[in-house]
Design an enzyme around this catalytic site. Sequence first.
Site, PDB file in Angstrom:
ATOM      1  N   ASP A 355       0.420   6.251  -2.265  1.00 41.12           N
ATOM      2  CA  ASP A 355       1.543   6.301  -3.550  1.00 41.12           C
ATOM      3  C   ASP A 355       2.333   5.228  -3.696  1.00 41.12           C
ATOM      4  O   ASP A 355       2.578   4.757  -4.792  1.00 41.12           O
ATOM      5  CB  ASP A 355       2.149   7.506  -3.313  1.00 41.12           C
ATOM      6  CG  ASP A 355       1.187   8.856  -3.326  1.00 41.12           C
ATOM      7  OD1 ASP A 355       0.035   8.794  -3.877  1.00 41.12           O
ATOM      8  OD2 ASP A 355       1.766   9.949  -3.172  1.00 41.12           O
ATOM      9  N   ALA A 472       6.699  14.353  -3.849  1.00 42.50           N
ATOM     10  CA  ALA A 472       7.168  13.536  -2.999  1.00 42.50           C
ATOM     11  C   ALA A 472       8.223  13.846  -2.328  1.00 42.50           C
ATOM     12  O   ALA A 472       8.728  14.901  -1.879  1.00 42.50           O
ATOM     13  CB  ALA A 472       7.225  12.112  -3.652  1.00 42.50           C
TER      14      ALA A 472
END
EC number: 2.7.1.23
Length: 566
Positions: A355, A472
């Site tokens: 990511d 996240a």
Amino acid sequence: MDMLEMALNIAKDIEKSVKPLIGWEKSNEVVKIGADGTPTKRIDLIAENVAINSIEKVCSAILISEEIGFKRIGKNKPEYVIVLDPVDGTYNSLKDIPFYSAAVAIGRIDKFADNLEELINNLKMKDLEVGVVRNIATGDTYYAEKGKGAHFLRKGEKKSISISNSSNLKDSSIGLFAHDISIDTLKFIKDRRFRRIRLFGSIALEMCYVAKGALDAFINVNETTRLCDIAAGYVIIKEAGGIVTDKNGQEVNLDLDVNSKVSVICSNEMLHKKLVGIFGNRWRIKPTNFGIISRIDNEESIEVADNVIKYLDSKGIKYELDSSTYNALKNRLTKKCDIISNIEEISHMISIGGDGTVLRASKMIEGNEIPMVCINMGTVGFLTEFNKDEIFSAIDSIICGSYKVEKRTKLMGFAKLSDGKQHILNDSLNEVVITTKNPAKMMHFEVYIDGSLVEDVRADGIIVSTPNGSTAYSLSSGGPIIEPTVEGFVIVPICPFKLSSRPLVVNANSEIKIKLLKKSTYVVIDGNTEFEAKKGDEIILRKSESNAYFVKGDNFYNKLKKLSLM
């Protein structure tokens, strides 16, 4: 009898049978559910039966029609396949609105199979050679024969027809299919990106209006346009010099299956590119030039990047590297390679890593509409759509144009400083975090939504996350998981003092203001410290004017399942 004469006769016979039914109360009765899953009215069934009788008199054929589905007509070997919409615009006919038609398309069967399904499976819409559309109310007839152009017939007078040469949407007249209208179509209408819109209610006739230049384009961007609706119009538009594709610019070539459905854009070449750019995957019509960015502290990622370069070289596809990836690979490169200097020349960005690499790629793209092809070299990788074993198939799908792009919302904003100055913030793909400079020191905020005070918060910090970032830091801090395409943001206090301080989901069109009442803080965007904010400063956040674009791969919910198993 040749195919054109046969199609013209079928359409005439349908007209003769249907006209006397206009105004008859039983015409509107639903007599069954058709093969395409929609209700069949009595008027449709009568028209179809007339067409069957007309065909039986002259040949053996395979008939594909919305009401009956597949039917083998005649005892001999079928010579033709006939795609029929007996009454296109049934509602108009029942209400005596003079815009409904009989649409007939015919192709030749060169090879015969005893198995009907096998025969049909080998045929496509491109195999149709003749198209006829007759306005039943007026007798006006549009027809075309492959390789012989398109024509319009009115009261015995025949004219050649061709599409318009309009190149400017603002000057164009657009035909529109409005059933189950999409958000993109509503926005298109609201923004008035055209001169006029027309909704007639007979797709076959609307396509013919495009063929003769009365309309500059016809669009249905939902996947609801059926084979029988467009088969005849397809032949006519192609012979009139037009283009018929789906909303993503892929040429329409449906299986000859009554249940085949597709989105449709019909127009000339100049308008077509603009309409695909508005409604579909505009990147399919842009020359391919990949950008490549890789995680550089991981040998496996570097190895995958090297293999991607070799694969693109073998395909003769252009690519450029970001500078850090180039430096990591320069001793392995076997030919000269360009470093990305003008991001606008990149069509797709390949991100190889986790990511964090995706966030680097997003920052590099700087708001340009460049889809990211994200290869996961880590664990779950919510921002990454493909694993390393799928990279070459993902590249192939982009080269051949058979892929989808998903649009995702970003955050933009600025800091209104206590001295009256402003600090413009970089756009955020994941989240904006306002956090204490000193660990375990509580901060004090006021949170406003669209100017209204929502909450007074004491916490270690606060997160404003996009749906993309909801898996996240926001998730780790107790925030909800939000599907990436949802239009919204989530505000999550970090370790709040009050148990009542809970995450809050707000509309993406909201303006979020966070006022610092105590202590200096860091403003961190997608993991990078942006600047130091002081007491009295205000952080103003709203939906970004640009979006992030991802080439679709793994299903979001499959990723959630993987997360639950970790």
